[in-house]
Structures are given as structure tokens and as C-alpha cells.
Design a protein around this motif. Structure first.
Motif, PDB file in Angstrom:
ATOM      1  N   UNK A 121      -4.133  -2.849  -6.838  1.00  0.00           N
ATOM      2  CA  UNK A 121      -5.172  -2.961  -7.877  1.00  0.00           C
ATOM      3  C   UNK A 121      -5.472  -4.431  -8.150  1.00  0.00           C
ATOM      4  N   UNK A 122      -4.407  -5.251  -8.210  1.00  0.00           N
ATOM      5  CA  UNK A 122      -4.605  -6.673  -8.502  1.00  0.00           C
ATOM      6  C   UNK A 122      -5.293  -7.383  -7.340  1.00  0.00           C
ATOM      7  N   UNK A 123      -5.016  -6.923  -6.125  1.00  0.00           N
ATOM      8  CA  UNK A 123      -5.542  -7.655  -4.970  1.00  0.00           C
ATOM      9  C   UNK A 123      -6.936  -7.203  -4.533  1.00  0.00           C
TER      10      UNK A 123
ATOM     11  N   UNK B 191     -14.720  -6.988 -14.731  1.00  0.00           N
ATOM     12  CA  UNK B 191     -13.453  -7.558 -15.187  1.00  0.00           C
ATOM     13  C   UNK B 191     -12.701  -8.046 -13.960  1.00  0.00           C
ATOM     14  N   UNK B 192     -12.386  -9.338 -13.920  1.00  0.00           N
ATOM     15  CA  UNK B 192     -11.748  -9.897 -12.722  1.00  0.00           C
ATOM     16  C   UNK B 192     -10.232  -9.939 -12.817  1.00  0.00           C
ATOM     17  N   UNK B 193      -9.674  -9.628 -13.977  1.00  0.00           N
ATOM     18  CA  UNK B 193      -8.221  -9.659 -14.115  1.00  0.00           C
ATOM     19  C   UNK B 193      -7.701 -11.046 -14.431  1.00  0.00           C
TER      20      UNK B 193
ATOM     21  N   UNK C  74      -0.115  -6.873 -22.323  1.00  0.00           N
ATOM     22  CA  UNK C  74      -1.398  -7.509 -21.998  1.00  0.00           C
ATOM     23  C   UNK C  74      -1.654  -7.427 -20.484  1.00  0.00           C
ATOM     24  N   UNK C  75      -0.678  -7.851 -19.683  1.00  0.00           N
ATOM     25  CA  UNK C  75      -0.878  -7.854 -18.224  1.00  0.00           C
ATOM     26  C   UNK C  75      -1.163  -6.447 -17.695  1.00  0.00           C
ATOM     27  N   UNK C  76      -0.399  -5.468 -18.183  1.00  0.00           N
ATOM     28  CA  UNK C  76      -0.585  -4.099 -17.713  1.00  0.00           C
ATOM     29  C   UNK C  76      -1.937  -3.537 -18.122  1.00  0.00           C
ATOM     30  N   UNK C  77      -2.347  -3.830 -19.358  1.00  0.00           N
ATOM     31  CA  UNK C  77      -3.629  -3.305 -19.834  1.00  0.00           C
ATOM     32  C   UNK C  77      -4.791  -3.962 -19.098  1.00  0.00           C
ATOM     33  N   UNK C  78      -4.671  -5.258 -18.863  1.00  0.00           N
ATOM     34  CA  UNK C  78      -5.723  -5.961 -18.116  1.00  0.00           C
ATOM     35  C   UNK C  78      -5.833  -5.365 -16.703  1.00  0.00           C
ATOM     36  N   UNK C  79      -4.692  -5.046 -16.096  1.00  0.00           N
ATOM     37  CA  UNK C  79      -4.707  -4.431 -14.765  1.00  0.00           C
ATOM     38  C   UNK C  79      -5.433  -3.082 -14.788  1.00  0.00           C
ATOM     39  N   UNK C  80      -5.108  -2.245 -15.788  1.00  0.00           N
ATOM     40  CA  UNK C  80      -5.756  -0.927 -15.876  1.00  0.00           C
ATOM     41  C   UNK C  80      -7.245  -1.071 -16.188  1.00  0.00           C
ATOM     42  N   UNK C  81      -7.577  -2.038 -17.060  1.00  0.00           N
ATOM     43  CA  UNK C  81      -8.990  -2.273 -17.391  1.00  0.00           C
ATOM     44  C   UNK C  81      -9.742  -2.765 -16.154  1.00  0.00           C
ATOM     45  N   UNK C  82      -9.045  -3.560 -15.342  1.00  0.00           N
ATOM     46  CA  UNK C  82      -9.698  -4.098 -14.150  1.00  0.00           C
ATOM     47  C   UNK C  82      -9.960  -3.002 -13.120  1.00  0.00           C
ATOM     48  N   UNK C  83      -8.949  -2.182 -12.858  1.00  0.00           N
ATOM     49  CA  UNK C  83      -9.116  -1.186 -11.794  1.00  0.00           C
ATOM     50  C   UNK C  83     -10.194  -0.164 -12.183  1.00  0.00           C
TER      51      UNK C  83
END
Lengths: 198, 198
Positions: free
Chosen positions: B113-115, A104-106, A168-177
Motif C-alpha cells: 500500500x505504501x509503495x 493522498x500521497x501518504x 497516525x501512520x496507520x490511519x494515513x496508510x489506510x486513508x492513502x490506499x
């Protein structure tokens, strides 16, 4: 090497692919040119700087994504189904990433906002514009759903729409990390809670 | 120049201040040393690399923040007030930023996390740990509030707690890109909606 007119598009395509994964600062013009198969001299023929390219990268990504979002609405019936289609489309990019590459690239906009908000004012202005347009699209559907008596709850349409974009943004961040696409499955149930649906 | 034992702490302090604003890639060891008033040679006496420093920066920030979160719980009465105190404490960092400098710098963990999620596996592991501990603290309070019949709704305690952390991270991101602290005022009303409160 294709025609000159292709070179610009190839640079933009490479930038979109690479910037979401590698971020802004760590990504050099040389790397973008190598990926695009374009000489560095050509780059500066088309773009003044990496910042200028980034502005166009955000614009290009959003133009295409907005088109996909609008298309997703056509297949859905009624404002609540449309909200769900819109949200699924927004997180669909992450599911597609994971399906194709196992990673997942975010969100391009979220990643750039977190990295360069204070350093690149022109990029930031475009990101604000993109988030505003996402909020407007969602707020319009929230207003329609409310008029039709389909959702209750308090809060202005725009405040609720911002809550959904934040979710959405927060969940995508958590899914990404965590690189865990199953977290994305919670976005719609949480959207229902935020809207007082279900 | 203070005592050697101070130098390490000063490097960590500078790293925490600078990394949240400037990010990981754009921030060099030389800049951290200059801000800390420490020679570059000293840096490598204490830390193997910028990556190693970043891991300790995240650990140090979270150790201090967790202490503040725990302290915020002591002043609150009952699980719902405690949830609110915890959430206000988590976003309080952003309000303090804005009050002090006129700029919202965002969340150190979210920004990193984003970076660097895909580039720095050790940093990523620490970020996952921090988010997990935030989720655990919130899930514990959600479970208590539910046992006491204070909140309804569906969803496991951990799923709801993740939804709250995602809402916080997403809202902080939107507040940062607009540099608008009023957006933070929506976090608690949205938390109430997610929890089926109010």
C-alpha cells in the motif's frame, strides 16, 4: 537554469515532491533532474548517489515539518490543545495533498520505511531519528498533560506517544490506499481514547 | 524442476517470500523465477505480468492468513478473548519473522500500500479488499463484545475496528524500521485503550 546554488535546492525540492508519490526505487535520478531543470552532471556534483539525496530529502522535510509543528504549538493553549494541534499538523500534509491534487500521497517517512528499511541502512537511520523526535515531542506534551491532571490512563509517556505516532501512520496508510481523507477525521478521537481523555 | 502444476505454486510461494522483504519495484521477475527454480518462459505461461502475479500473491497470502485468523478464533472464548487472539495472530507474522531471521519484514499489504497505491490500481483494489475484510472481522467481534456489555466507549464498530487495524499497521511499521519486536507488545494494551476496555 538558475544559479548553481539554486540547483541543489531545486533537486531537493523535486526529490521531496516526487519521492513521496513515486517511492524510492521507482524514482530515478534522471526524473528528479528533469523535474528540477538540472543536468544530470550537476546532480552528481551535489550528491554522491540517490541514497545520499534521500538522506538529505528526509532531513530537509523533517527540518521544515518540525518548524511547522513548533509553530502550531504556539497558537494552542495548554498541553491537550497542543497535542491536538500537533496531531492535526502531522496529518495536515495529507489533507493539503488531497485539497491540491485530489490524491493522498501518504507520509514520506512511512512510505520510505515500508519500502527500504532493509535495503538502505543510512536512510533507515534517519527515519528512526525522525520518528524518535516525533515521539519525544508528543511524549513531552503527554507528560505535561498528566502532571496537570488532564489525562489519566496507564502507560509511560513514551509508550503512549508511540501509540499516537503508530495511530497516525496507520490511519494515513489506510486513508492513502482508499484515497479517502474522511478517515483522517478519526485520528483525534482515537488519540483521545489512547490517552484516556474525553 | 517439479511438475508444471508445481511451478505455478512455487512462483507464488517465492513471490510471497520475496515481495514482503524486497518490495514491488525492486523485485524482478528473473529473481522470483530463480528463487522458485522456474524458467522465465514458464512464468509468462502462468502470469501476464508482475502486476498480475502481485494480485495473486496478495490474494493467496490473504486466503491463508484469513484461515489462520479464523482458526485462532476457535481456541478463544468470548468476544474480547477472540479480539485479542485475532490481533495476536495478525502481529504473529512479524514475531515469527523475527524469530526465524532476526528481521521484521513488515506487513505485505501495508508495504505494498505504501509503495504502489498510486501506480498499480489493480493491486490497490485487492489491498482495499483485504483491509476491509480485516475491519469486518474485527467489527463483528467489537459488536458482540458491546452487545454483551463487555466494552464501553463511543464510536461505531467499524470506526473502532479501523482504529485497531491502523494501530496494528502503524506499530508494525515502527517495529520494522527499528527492527524491534518489543514494540509489538504494546498493540494489545493500545487496543484495550481504543476499545475502552480494562
Amino acid at each position: 537554469m538558475g544559479r548553481t546554488s539554486d540547483a541543489r535546492d531545486r533537486i531537493l525540492d523535486s526529490s521531496r515532491r516526487l519521492m513521496r508519490t513515486r517511492g524510492y526505487t521507482a524514482l530515478g535520478v534522471a526524473e528528479i533532474c528533469a523535474e528540477a531543470g538540472v543536468k544530470k552532471g550537476s546532480f552528481y556534483h551535489f550528491f554522491d548517489s540517490k541514497q545520499a539525496l534521500t538522506v538529505e530529502t528526509v532531513d530537509g522535510q523533517w527540518t521544515e515539518e518540525r518548524r511547522s509543528l513548533e509553530a502550531s504549538l504556539e497558537d494552542a493553549d495548554g498541553p491537550v490543545d497542543r497535542l491536538r494541534a500537533l496531531i492535526e499538523c502531522l496529518i495536515g500534509v495529507q489533507r493539503a495533498d488531497y485539497g491540491e491534487s485530489g490524491t493522498i500521497h501518504g507520509c514520506l517517512y512511512g512510505n520510505l520505511a515500508a519500502e527500504v528499511s532493509e535495503r538502505e541502512p543510512e536512510v533507515r537511520r534517519r527515519l528512526v531519528l525522525v520518528f524518535d523526535e516525533q515521539v519525544d515531542m508528543i511524549a513531552d506534551l503527554v507528560a505535561r498533560a498528566r502532571s496537570a491532571g488532564l489525562i489519566g490512563g496507564t502507560g509511560t509517556e513514551h509508550a503512549l506517544a508511540r501509540a499516537l505516532v503508530a495511530q497516525i501512520e496507520g490511519t494515513v496508510l489506510l486513508a492513502r490506499v482508499r484515497n479517502d481523507p474522511t478517515l483522517l477525521d478519526d485520528v483525534w478521537p482515537n488519540a483521545e481514547r489512547l490517552l484516556g481523555l474525553g
